[in-house]
Design a protein around this motif. Sequence first.
Motif, PDB file in Angstrom:
ATOM      1  N   THR A  46       0.698  -1.070  -0.248  1.00 54.88           N
ATOM      2  CA  THR A  46       0.297  -0.232   0.011  1.00 54.88           C
ATOM      3  C   THR A  46       1.126   1.463  -0.343  1.00 54.88           C
ATOM      4  O   THR A  46       0.256   2.243  -0.243  1.00 54.88           O
ATOM      5  CB  THR A  46      -1.264  -0.009   1.297  1.00 54.88           C
ATOM      6  N   GLU A  47       2.088   1.286   0.406  1.00 52.30           N
ATOM      7  CA  GLU A  47       2.596   1.956  -0.156  1.00 52.30           C
ATOM      8  C   GLU A  47       3.423   3.304  -1.725  1.00 52.30           C
ATOM      9  O   GLU A  47       3.850   2.181  -2.518  1.00 52.30           O
ATOM     10  CB  GLU A  47       4.569   1.709   0.201  1.00 52.30           C
ATOM     11  N   VAL A  48       3.057   3.783  -1.754  1.00 50.24           N
ATOM     12  CA  VAL A  48       3.197   4.948  -2.221  1.00 50.24           C
ATOM     13  C   VAL A  48       4.928   4.514  -3.310  1.00 50.24           C
ATOM     14  O   VAL A  48       6.569   5.035  -1.522  1.00 50.24           O
ATOM     15  CB  VAL A  48       3.453   6.323  -2.462  1.00 50.24           C
ATOM     16  N   ILE A  83       1.724   2.748  -7.084  1.00 48.40           N
ATOM     17  CA  ILE A  83       1.982   1.949  -5.780  1.00 48.40           C
ATOM     18  C   ILE A  83       2.046   0.490  -6.492  1.00 48.40           C
ATOM     19  O   ILE A  83       1.770  -0.409  -7.375  1.00 48.40           O
ATOM     20  CB  ILE A  83       0.518   1.539  -4.983  1.00 48.40           C
ATOM     21  N   ASP A  85       1.973  -2.471  -5.827  1.00 50.00           N
ATOM     22  CA  ASP A  85       0.489  -4.108  -5.238  1.00 50.00           C
ATOM     23  C   ASP A  85       0.829  -4.597  -6.747  1.00 50.00           C
ATOM     24  O   ASP A  85       0.395  -4.606  -7.558  1.00 50.00           O
ATOM     25  CB  ASP A  85      -0.057  -3.050  -5.414  1.00 50.00           C
TER      26      ASP A  85
END
Length: 216
Positions: A46-48, A83, A85
Amino acid sequence: MLKFLYVADPMCSWCYGFSKELVRFLENKPNAELDIVLGGLRAYNTEVLDADQREMILSHWDRVQQVSGLPFNMTGLDKSGFIYDTEPACRAVVAAKILTEDMPTSVNFLAFQAIQHAFYAEAQDITDEHVLAEIVVEALNRADRSFTFDVASFLETMTDVSTKEETRMHFQQIQRWGIRGFPVLLLVQEDGLHMLSSGYAKCEEVAKNFEALFPS
């Protein structure tokens, strides 16, 4: 019938590099099954992506490009707020697998490769479900030489709760096997799984390991 398990993630750069070698290895094994197990390299992240992470990843991409000779578009990570992901891309492969269960496993692998190419060579945002659906549907229809698949239906399968759970089960299986890096190619035999390659490997190395299991 020969059966292989390919443990990989569409957003793993070394898996992208290995794809050409895997295709070469499978060229003279047209009836072999290739069952893809999705790795979940950065699933549910979830981290940019920050500048340091971007530079680290691009250094890996540069190395893979040098080793494999495959095309890379290095602008793919430039999108603001990106992100990294890998769950959506993995889930798209699982959805394709569900929808092509009556077709040769090579079709699912084509979908996997299409996602890889879109990300690395074309800088498409494959964290976007709609983008993924368009990529996979085009690949499946091309493989099937038809217009059987459509984006709306694929999205319905891809976003279904059962598909999300099946994708999570792939990740959990990888953890149970203790696999920490990708790609991994395994040969399935009655006595169990046999490692043919762990990490990037040339076709010749994979073939040598395969032939060692079948001495003449």
